[in-house]
Design a protein around this motif. Structure first.
Motif, PDB file in Angstrom:
ATOM      1  N   GLU A 235       0.861  -1.181   0.000  1.00  0.00           N
ATOM      2  CA  GLU A 235       0.000   0.000   0.000  1.00  0.00           C
ATOM      3  C   GLU A 235       0.894   1.227   0.000  1.00  0.00           C
ATOM      4  OE1 GLU A 235      -2.776  -0.058   3.217  1.00  0.00           O
ATOM      5  OE2 GLU A 235      -3.776  -1.903   2.545  1.00  0.00           O
ATOM      6  N   VAL A 236       0.679   2.144  -0.952  1.00  0.00           N
ATOM      7  CA  VAL A 236       1.495   3.344  -1.098  1.00  0.00           C
ATOM      8  C   VAL A 236       0.676   4.564  -0.703  1.00  0.00           C
ATOM      9  CG1 VAL A 236       2.872   4.744  -2.685  1.00  0.00           C
ATOM     10  CG2 VAL A 236       2.783   2.256  -2.975  1.00  0.00           C
ATOM     11  N   HIS A 237       1.255   5.393   0.167  1.00  0.00           N
ATOM     12  CA  HIS A 237       0.571   6.599   0.643  1.00  0.00           C
ATOM     13  C   HIS A 237       1.412   7.820   0.280  1.00  0.00           C
ATOM     14  CE1 HIS A 237      -1.853   9.235   3.130  1.00  0.00           C
ATOM     15  NE2 HIS A 237      -0.766   9.634   3.762  1.00  0.00           N
ATOM     16  N   ASP A 238       0.915   8.660  -0.628  1.00  0.00           N
ATOM     17  CA  ASP A 238       1.632   9.865  -1.032  1.00  0.00           C
ATOM     18  C   ASP A 238       1.679  10.878   0.104  1.00  0.00           C
ATOM     19  OD1 ASP A 238       2.137   8.899  -3.568  1.00  0.00           O
ATOM     20  OD2 ASP A 238       0.374   9.846  -4.456  1.00  0.00           O
ATOM     21  N   ASP A 239       2.778  11.609   0.170  1.00  0.00           N
ATOM     22  CA  ASP A 239       2.918  12.683   1.147  1.00  0.00           C
ATOM     23  C   ASP A 239       3.703  13.812   0.505  1.00  0.00           C
ATOM     24  OD1 ASP A 239       2.842  14.039   3.665  1.00  0.00           O
ATOM     25  OD2 ASP A 239       2.935  12.102   4.691  1.00  0.00           O
ATOM     26  N   TRP A 240       3.891  14.916   1.237  1.00  0.00           N
ATOM     27  CA  TRP A 240       4.510  16.106   0.653  1.00  0.00           C
ATOM     28  C   TRP A 240       5.939  15.841   0.199  1.00  0.00           C
ATOM     29  CZ3 TRP A 240       8.904  17.603   3.125  1.00  0.00           C
ATOM     30  CH2 TRP A 240       9.054  17.239   4.471  1.00  0.00           C
ATOM     31  N   TYR A 241       6.648  14.921   0.832  1.00  0.00           N
ATOM     32  CA  TYR A 241       8.043  14.652   0.482  1.00  0.00           C
ATOM     33  C   TYR A 241       8.178  13.611  -0.615  1.00  0.00           C
ATOM     34  CZ  TYR A 241       6.775  11.201   4.036  1.00  0.00           C
ATOM     35  OH  TYR A 241       6.109  10.246   4.773  1.00  0.00           O
ATOM     36  N   GLY A 242       7.122  12.881  -0.894  1.00  0.00           N
ATOM     37  CA  GLY A 242       7.142  11.791  -1.859  1.00  0.00           C
ATOM     38  C   GLY A 242       6.104  10.775  -1.463  1.00  0.00           C
ATOM     39  N   TYR A 243       6.526   9.742  -0.739  1.00  0.00           N
ATOM     40  CA  TYR A 243       5.554   8.782  -0.226  1.00  0.00           C
ATOM     41  C   TYR A 243       6.198   7.906   0.836  1.00  0.00           C
ATOM     42  CZ  TYR A 243       7.818   5.263  -3.265  1.00  0.00           C
ATOM     43  OH  TYR A 243       8.716   4.419  -3.870  1.00  0.00           O
ATOM     44  N   ARG A 244       5.332   7.227   1.594  1.00  0.00           N
ATOM     45  CA  ARG A 244       5.716   6.067   2.384  1.00  0.00           C
ATOM     46  C   ARG A 244       4.832   4.906   1.933  1.00  0.00           C
ATOM     47  NH1 ARG A 244       6.205   6.227   8.623  1.00  0.00           N
ATOM     48  NH2 ARG A 244       3.973   6.641   8.469  1.00  0.00           N
ATOM     49  N   TYR A 245       5.362   3.728   2.068  1.00  0.00           N
ATOM     50  CA  TYR A 245       4.537   2.574   1.705  1.00  0.00           C
ATOM     51  C   TYR A 245       4.733   1.467   2.719  1.00  0.00           C
ATOM     52  CZ  TYR A 245       8.299  -0.446  -0.037  1.00  0.00           C
ATOM     53  OH  TYR A 245       9.405  -1.256  -0.142  1.00  0.00           O
ATOM     54  N   ALA A 246       3.734   0.620   2.819  1.00  0.00           N
ATOM     55  CA  ALA A 246       3.780  -0.516   3.734  1.00  0.00           C
ATOM     56  C   ALA A 246       3.842  -1.808   2.956  1.00  0.00           C
ATOM     57  CB  ALA A 246       2.556  -0.507   4.647  1.00  0.00           C
ATOM     58  N   GLY A 247       4.780  -2.665   3.334  1.00  0.00           N
ATOM     59  CA  GLY A 247       4.785  -4.046   2.898  1.00  0.00           C
ATOM     60  C   GLY A 247       4.066  -4.846   3.964  1.00  0.00           C
ATOM     61  N   ILE A 248       2.914  -5.379   3.641  1.00  0.00           N
ATOM     62  CA  ILE A 248       2.034  -6.007   4.625  1.00  0.00           C
ATOM     63  C   ILE A 248       2.145  -7.518   4.519  1.00  0.00           C
ATOM     64  CG2 ILE A 248      -0.353  -6.189   5.441  1.00  0.00           C
ATOM     65  CD1 ILE A 248      -0.862  -3.474   4.043  1.00  0.00           C
ATOM     66  N   ARG A 249       2.466  -8.152   5.650  1.00  0.00           N
ATOM     67  CA  ARG A 249       2.601  -9.599   5.711  1.00  0.00           C
ATOM     68  C   ARG A 249       1.766 -10.159   6.858  1.00  0.00           C
ATOM     69  NH1 ARG A 249       7.701  -7.738   4.071  1.00  0.00           N
ATOM     70  NH2 ARG A 249       8.760  -8.964   2.472  1.00  0.00           N
ATOM     71  N   THR A 250       1.423 -11.409   6.741  1.00  0.00           N
ATOM     72  CA  THR A 250       0.741 -12.119   7.822  1.00  0.00           C
ATOM     73  C   THR A 250       1.776 -12.919   8.599  1.00  0.00           C
ATOM     74  OG1 THR A 250      -1.291 -12.274   6.530  1.00  0.00           O
ATOM     75  CG2 THR A 250      -1.066 -13.763   8.405  1.00  0.00           C
TER      76      THR A 250
END
Length: 460
Positions: A235-250
């Motif tokens: 999941e990628v979340h845009d922000d003012w500097y660029g983005y952060r994203y989460a690698g989601i695992r179970t």
């Protein structure tokens, strides 16, 4: 995949290229402070964005970054003498000191001005009309940063926290890599590869230490999770500097684990760590086909909750790889020339790659693509979302600057606080939003910031 045209835009960094002009609007690492340890010391060659330069610390302690070729007849100023001028040989208060060309004695100060021209008549004013190309510099966090763009568009230094970092917490290192800067950076923005490239068989022997539950797990549990779920959802979340994203695992116990990595335009990453991280990796183009990987501490993360300075990836029992060098210029023992010392028997029985150095596993992957990979040949999947987003941001910004003069994103003059750029890692509580982790809205971050302010006020 990218078109051949967009791949050219993304990877070419010389003067006049769209990406080269974009990168020149940002402060870039040019050298480590330890490469210029003392006033009047030896100059250092710097190749940055396809330009050949020389860095030096003059007799007054000021740092200069100027063109390598003397403006007179082109001899290399790296061979020059770092000294005072003939009028002030011991570095007088007027600052008359700098690099003297060994060919005819012309001397240039940190601003590129010719301050001495002893091969010309004493009455000549010729030196006042000669200027070496010089760039502004800023020393911070163990790094000498430079601005190579137009002076009229120079913005303030982007302080990720290094300007206020105590000397005992300064740590900076760099590694040379013979490949294009983008493919090197793409490795840091790829969370799925940690479930493959860096895996080793002994992970299956790590004990269940009871931290596979909502909250901040141990590093050992992280490794167990990465091996258990080898197809993360991104999941990628845009922000003012660029983005952060989460690698989601179970996790093995069925919980939701997130690795949160950040990208700050144009070349800054912060890789996931427990509980959150203030360490940066920057991918700096030497030229189109070579780059330097800079790693530095941007802000001290305290020892709260037993996680030290950000849940080091290597702090795991019986870690099988070679010790990691973090400070200074990192030597390359594992290289393409020796096939990264791959051990095929170890590959079959001990670790996934057969390469015994953790960082060299990454270098093998990105360097084995060739100097500049042809991205029109790629076949991208869902695990490549963060890489795709980075490329779109950079290509879009480079085209907008070239075609319309649109100012680049994430500049310091926009009023944002770059110290809020952090990564994180955690097993989520039910209903917890990963986007909060590592930000100033994270309760753990607020707690530490409050503690830091209290300590600072107590020392005042």
């Amino acid at each position: 995949m990218l078109s051949a045209e967009d791949n050219e835009i993304l990877t070419r960094v010389g003067p006049g290229t769209p990406m080269g002009e974009l990168l020149r609007r940002y402060w870039m690492p040019a050298a480590l402070s330890e490469e210029l340890p003392s006033a009047g010391g030896d100059p250092v060659r710097v190749r940055l964005l396809g330009e050949d330069l020389v860095a030096f610390r003059d007799l007054n302690g000021r740092i200069g970054l100027i063109q390598e070729n003397c403006p007179h007849r082109g001899a290399s100023l790296w061979f020059g003498r770092n000294e005072g001028s003939s009028a002030a040989p011991s570095a007088a208060a007027d600052g008359a000191c700098g690099l003297r060309c060994p060919y005819h004695g012309w001397q240039f100060d940190v601003d590129g001005r010719c301050i001495d021209m002893p091969s010309e008549p004493a009455s000549s004013s010729f030196k006042e009309r000669v200027q070496a190309r010089a760039y502004p510099v800023h020393e911070s966090g163990g790094v000498v940063w430079a601005y190579l763009g137009p002076r009229e568009t120079m913005t303030p230094f982007r302080d990720f926290g290094t300007d206020s970092l105590a000397p005992e917490h300064v740590m900076a290192g760099k590694t040379f890599s013979p490949c294009n800067w983008v493919q090197a950076m793409e490795g840091n923005l790829d969370t799925s590869h940690i479930s493959w490239l860096h895996q080793y068989d002994a992970i299956s022997e790590l004990p269940d230490d009871g931290t596979d539950k909502p909250g901040y797990n141990s590093v050992e549990t992280s490794w167990r999770i990465w091996r258990h779920d080898r197809a993360p959802r991104l999941e990628v979340h845009d922000d003012w500097y660029g983005y952060r994203y989460a690698g989601i695992r179970t996790s093995p116990n069925g919980h939701t684990h997130v690795r949160i990595t950040g990208f700050c335009v144009p070349n800054v990453t912060t890789v996931a760590a427990i509980p959150y991280r203030g360490r940066l990796s920057m991918f700096v183009p030497v030229d189109d086909e070579n780059c330097l990987r800079y790693n530095l501490v941007a802000q001290k993360i305290g020892d709260m909750h037993g996680y030290g300075s950000g849940g080091n990836l290597f702090d795991v029992r019986n870690f099988p790889y070679a010790p990691q060098t973090r400070q200074g210029i990192r030597p390359r023992q594992w290289t393409a020339e020796n096939d990264y010392l791959i051990d095929r028997e170890a590959q079959r029985t001990q670790n996934f790659t057969g390469i015994s150095d953790f960082n060299s596993q990454d270098l093998m992957a990105t360097e084995s693509m060739g100097p500049i990979y042809d991205r029109s040949q790629e076949h991208l999947g869902t695990s490549d979302r963060a890489v795709i987003r980075m490329r779109r941001i950079l290509i879009g910004a480079a085209k907008a600057l070239a075609e319309n003069g649109t100012p680049p994103p994430a500049l310091a003059e926009d009023g944002h606080d770059f110290r809020t750029f952090r990564s994180a890692e955690k097993i989520l509580e039910p209903g917890e939003d990963w986007r909060i982790l590592g930000t100033d809205d994270d309760p753990l971050v607020r707690e530490e910031l409050l503690a830091r302010r209290s300590t600072a006020s107590g020392q005042a």
